[in-house]
Design an enzyme around this catalytic site. Sequence first.
Site, PDB file in Angstrom:
ATOM      1  N   TYR A 115       5.968  -8.730   8.526  1.00 26.98           N
ATOM      2  CA  TYR A 115       5.639  -7.312   8.706  1.00 26.98           C
ATOM      3  C   TYR A 115       5.802  -6.906  10.156  1.00 26.98           C
ATOM      4  O   TYR A 115       5.624  -7.723  11.073  1.00 26.98           O
ATOM      5  CB  TYR A 115       4.180  -7.041   8.324  1.00 26.98           C
ATOM      6  CG  TYR A 115       3.808  -7.341   6.901  1.00 26.98           C
ATOM      7  CD1 TYR A 115       3.858  -6.353   5.923  1.00 26.98           C
ATOM      8  CD2 TYR A 115       3.372  -8.611   6.532  1.00 26.98           C
ATOM      9  CE1 TYR A 115       3.480  -6.629   4.614  1.00 26.98           C
ATOM     10  CE2 TYR A 115       3.002  -8.895   5.227  1.00 26.98           C
ATOM     11  CZ  TYR A 115       3.057  -7.902   4.274  1.00 26.98           C
ATOM     12  OH  TYR A 115       2.689  -8.183   2.980  1.00 26.98           O
ATOM     13  N   ARG A 171      -3.969  -5.542   7.621  1.00 27.55           N
ATOM     14  CA  ARG A 171      -5.030  -4.598   8.023  1.00 27.55           C
ATOM     15  C   ARG A 171      -6.246  -5.356   8.554  1.00 27.55           C
ATOM     16  O   ARG A 171      -6.847  -4.970   9.565  1.00 27.55           O
ATOM     17  CB  ARG A 171      -5.475  -3.770   6.813  1.00 27.55           C
ATOM     18  CG  ARG A 171      -4.497  -2.708   6.358  1.00 27.55           C
ATOM     19  CD  ARG A 171      -5.026  -1.994   5.148  1.00 27.55           C
ATOM     20  NE  ARG A 171      -4.923  -2.793   3.941  1.00 27.55           N
ATOM     21  CZ  ARG A 171      -5.726  -2.653   2.883  1.00 27.55           C
ATOM     22  NH1 ARG A 171      -6.714  -1.780   2.907  1.00 27.55           N
ATOM     23  NH2 ARG A 171      -5.553  -3.383   1.812  1.00 27.55           N
ATOM     24  N   ASP A 178      -6.960   1.012   7.973  1.00 26.26           N
ATOM     25  CA  ASP A 178      -5.676   1.576   8.402  1.00 26.26           C
ATOM     26  C   ASP A 178      -5.839   3.071   8.636  1.00 26.26           C
ATOM     27  O   ASP A 178      -6.935   3.635   8.508  1.00 26.26           O
ATOM     28  CB  ASP A 178      -4.558   1.268   7.397  1.00 26.26           C
ATOM     29  CG  ASP A 178      -4.811   1.865   6.018  1.00 26.26           C
ATOM     30  OD1 ASP A 178      -5.696   2.739   5.876  1.00 26.26           O
ATOM     31  OD2 ASP A 178      -4.125   1.457   5.064  1.00 26.26           O
ATOM     32  N   ASP A 180       0.840  -1.197   0.000  1.00 26.10           N
ATOM     33  CA  ASP A 180       0.000   0.000   0.000  1.00 26.10           C
ATOM     34  C   ASP A 180       0.878   1.251   0.000  1.00 26.10           C
ATOM     35  O   ASP A 180       2.018   1.222   0.496  1.00 26.10           O
ATOM     36  CB  ASP A 180      -0.886   0.022   1.251  1.00 26.10           C
ATOM     37  CG  ASP A 180      -1.920  -1.089   1.238  1.00 26.10           C
ATOM     38  OD1 ASP A 180      -2.286  -1.545   0.142  1.00 26.10           O
ATOM     39  OD2 ASP A 180      -2.355  -1.499   2.325  1.00 26.10           O
TER      40      ASP A 180
END
Length: 299
Positions: A75, A182, A89, A47
């Site tokens: 992550y 997310r 988010d 993203d």
Amino acid sequence: MSAKKRDDGPDGLVVVDKDAGWTSHDVVAKSRGLLGTRKVGHSGTLDPDATGVLLLGVGRVTRLLKYLTALPKTYTCEIVFGTETSTLDAAGDVTATHDMSGLTFAQIEAAVPQLTGDIMQIPPMVSAVKIDGKRLHQLAREGIEVERAPRPVTIHRFTVAPTKDPLVITAEVECSSGTYVRTLAADLGHALGGGAHLRELRRTAIGSFTLREAHALETVSPDVLLSPAEAMRDNPTVVVTEAERIDVGHGKVLTIDERFVGEGPWAVTDGEGRLLAMYIAHRGGTAKPDVVVAPVDGR
């Protein structure tokens, strides 16, 4: 009739440390100029607000990106409890708030195991998933929300740590391809009786490719390319003889023997370590080429 012009541009893989504010497509477009070739593609979209590892295939390695897409991802992020957003988010609009002032870190830790292992996950509306030929983020921009079927994903590791703010934690997630962190954050908020959203998402690894070997976008050049063989290093390697090298260049099947470890795909290389092709299991104890990257008559 003229012979087809051979592409003499660079071949290889670049590990980029993407900055916030860039789309993955932006990074590809910029890299084409830095590398002097149009043949650049990426594996594993990040993203725009997310940072970290983005793999760029260059030249013939663009044909190998599907093997990189399948690798697990790691992550780090922050999860903020008490607020839900339209994009799950920090970039989205607030859609709901919850009084979670009584939440304890012990409760958060206790909820994490139910979101670890093999789980089902509903893709967010703001994502590149296609439904009826249209990407969800396109529908979301039009104000349309559609039913999304849950998809199986695997969370290999989900660890959390407290911060000075009791409603904010840091997390590290190692997961299968296709996982939305997310959504994981939002689901954790729901599991705790409220809601949550994600912020500060950073991808630290795709398979064995980590931030340690990542390059800032402005430093990308042909000099930092990893070889095609190195690009496929997370797959088992099969070294072939000179006679087999010719067969591989012609796309012939190979007999599976003790050199073929696991179930494939296998990276087939010559005696000097150059990648020739990616092979997959075939019928009758043989393996067939899935992608051939080496010319028959050259190296």
